[in-house]
Design a protein around this motif. Structure first.
Motif, short mmCIF file in Angstrom:
data_model
loop_
_atom_site.label_atom_id
_atom_site.label_comp_id
_atom_site.label_asym_id
_atom_site.label_seq_id
_atom_site.Cartn_x
_atom_site.Cartn_y
_atom_site.Cartn_z
N ASN A 1 -9.33 3.01 9.78
CA ASN A 1 -8.52 2.26 10.63
C ASN A 1 -8.30 2.88 11.83
O ASN A 1 -8.84 2.21 12.83
N GLY B 1 0.74 -1.24 0.04
CA GLY B 1 -0.17 0.07 -0.01
C GLY B 1 1.01 1.37 0.13
O GLY B 1 0.50 2.27 -0.91
N GLU C 1 0.88 4.53 -2.13
CA GLU C 1 0.50 6.12 -1.50
C GLU C 1 1.84 7.13 -1.66
O GLU C 1 1.58 8.18 -1.91
N1 F0G Z 1 -4.05 2.28 4.25
C1 F0G Z 1 -4.37 1.78 5.66
C2 F0G Z 1 -5.77 2.30 5.83
C3 F0G Z 1 -3.72 0.87 5.84
O1 F0G Z 1 -4.05 0.32 7.25
C4 F0G Z 1 -2.31 0.51 5.61
C5 F0G Z 1 -1.67 -0.51 6.19
C6 F0G Z 1 -1.95 1.32 4.66
C7 F0G Z 1 -2.61 2.06 3.92
C8 F0G Z 1 -0.61 0.81 4.08
O2 F0G Z 1 -0.50 -0.30 3.37
O3 F0G Z 1 1.24 -1.61 4.98
O4 F0G Z 1 0.65 -2.52 2.57
O5 F0G Z 1 1.95 -0.59 3.02
N2 F0G Z 1 -2.00 -0.98 7.71
C9 F0G Z 1 -1.12 -1.83 8.35
C10 F0G Z 1 -2.07 -2.14 9.49
C11 F0G Z 1 0.28 -1.54 8.74
O6 F0G Z 1 -1.61 -2.88 10.39
O7 F0G Z 1 -3.12 -1.43 9.82
P1 F0G Z 1 0.85 -1.19 3.51
#
Ligand code: F0G
Length: 472
Positions: free
Chosen positions: A199, A113, A117
């Protein structure tokens, strides 16, 4: 007819349970190490659950990211990996899956992700820009700031109150957004950063009515809307469950409609898409796609693999289809809710309503006697590991980091511990064990003294910060 039969049986037995629409084909042993070993491991890890070796963990609820169990179809898909450097057939499968289920035109794969971003932030944000969003996410905001932007939270107030029962706590407050646009000017706002589900608010959804109204508002000012689609399929479930007019609409159709109000999305495929690694950026604007493609070759890999192996792209393509099946999602969210309801029934403070991917413990209320700079959520996560080898994650003052202007801690209203449920991995019995462990820690809450930070990294400090028991 079948439905009628179910209703009759339901009345007769008083309840109808959900169950997983799969059975287990392969198992991975886990074990709980002894109490003295746990204490030593935690000290060695600087009281930060991110720094524990996973072999010292019993039930791992650190994250739902990359921790899903893949299906037999996905594993079979791995064998169909086309590892050609350019134009892998798996890229075209993935592109087709994203077009079918999310509806965006151009696909740029990334390793995960935050790779996506990075691309969208660098493509659209310039120094002095302001990016409104429905509560920050750690890596998202970090990339927005690194591109020269400043994030501004425009989520509804209810999202900052763990007890508020609002059914769509992820909604954007359109008045706050309008006031911000009027104050800074639309030309300083490259896009609204919309996440479904949110989140940091506890996995809380955005309603269809809200995204529609957001679209209209942004159209009036000529501002784009980009979606963090990481857990958007889970968001679609809540719309189906709670929003008028969607009870009979399949999750797949809800997802597609929601995305149609946005200009593109970044994705951590490690969550909703049911894979262990992967991500993507998908946009409708050809110029934005072009910019992202120019950058992906510098930072990730060629534009037809973006840091993923061909086989990984195949697994994502198959996972996307599986993630929008209604019976899968009912069991997925049903399991999270099962754990949340157990805790709530024991009057343990948790974020309500129970969200999509995790149960969030309200550390502020559990450790009412600890000030926020004694790191109540970090302390609670440490205690839970000490009690039973269960790994959770701090989502409070440590995660919030420091204000880049003043250098002070940011003091978020929410001081939470996240019990994040990996997809298709644990059973209901594991949830019972977790609930009992939380209860044991809760019952000893008066004894907690808190922590002090002894090492603080500059970026995303929660990942690698180190602590020791408060000694003052
Ligand atoms: N956006 C959200 C809402 C996320 O929860 C995460 C990652 C990302 C972007 C980034 O993505 O980890 O693939 O680079 N969340 C993880 C968590 C780390 O534990 O909530 P990524």
């Amino acid at each position: 007819m079948t439905q009628q039969l179910h209703q009759t049986m339901g009345q007769q037995y008083g309840r109808r349970s959900w169950a997983e629409p799969w059975k287990i084909k392969m198992v991975e042993p886990i074990r709980m190490i002894g109490g003295a070993q746990r204490a030593a491991a935690l000290e060695e890890a600087g009281y930060n659950t991110f720094l524990l070796p996973s072999e010292d963990v019993y039930i791992d609820l650190l994250t739902d990211s990359g921790t899903s169990a893949m299906s037999d179809r996905q594993w079979a898909g791995l064998m169909l990996g086309d590892e050609s450097y350019a134009g892998s057939r798996n890229f075209y499968h993935l592109e087709e899956a994203v077009r079918t289920y999310y509806g965006y035109t151009y696909l740029i794969p990334t390793h995960q992700g935050r790779g996506a971003e990075h691309l969208i932030s660098q493509a659209l944000i310039r120094p002095g820009h302001v990016i409104p969003g429905n509560m920050y996410f750690t890596t998202t905001r970090a990339h927005q700031e690194m591109a020269g932007g400043a994030f501004v939270d425009v989520i509804i107030d209810a999202a900052h109150d763990p007890a508020d029962p609002h059914p769509f706590k992820g909604n954007v407050d359109l008045d706050k957004l309008t006031a911000l646009i009027e104050r800074v000017g639309a030309d300083r706002i490259p896009y609204v950063s919309l996440a479904g589900t949110v989140n940091m608010a506890g996995g809380q959804p955005v309603s269809m009515a809200n995204v529609k109204a957001l679209r209209e508002l942004c159209d009036r000012y000529g501002i784009a809307v980009y979606l963090d689609a990481t857990r958007m399929a889970e968001n679609a479930f809540f719309i189906q469950e709670r929003e008028e007019g969607y009870a009979d609409t399949p999750i797949a159709a809800i997802l597609r409609e929601f995305c149609s109000y946005t200009d593109g999305a970044w994705m951590s495929a490690k969550k909703d898409n049911l894979v262990n690694i992967g991500g993507w950026l998908a946009v409708n604007d050809e110029d934005v796609a072009e910019q992202a493609r120019n950058m992906v070759v510098v930072y990730e890999g060629l534009h037809t693999y973006g840091g993923m192996a061909g086989r990984d792209m195949e697994a994502v393509a198959i996972g996307i289809g599986e993630s929008v099946e209604d019976d899968y999602m009912r069991a997925r969210i049903g399991q999270v809710r099962y754990l949340g309801d157990l805790l709530a029934d024991w009057d343990i403070p948790v974020v309500r309503p129970i969200g999509g991917h995790a149960v969030f413990l309200d550390a502020r209320r559990i450790y009412e006697h600890l000030p926020q700079d004694r790191f109540p959520a970090q302390t609670l996560a440490a205690q839970l590991y000490l009690d039973s080898g269960i790994r959770s994650m701090e989502r409070g003052i440590v995660s919030a980091g420091r204000d880049p202007e003043t250098g002070d801690h940011r003091y978020p209203k929410l001081e939470l511990v996240r019990l994040t449920i990996p997809r298709r991995v644990y059973t209901q019995a594991h949830m019972d064990v977790v609930a009992e462990a939380v209860k044991a820690v809760y019952d000893q809450r008066a004894e907690a003294r808190g922590l002090e930070m002894i090492y603080e990294p500059r970026q995303l400090r929660f990942f690698q910060a180190r602590f020791r028991p408060f000694s003052g």
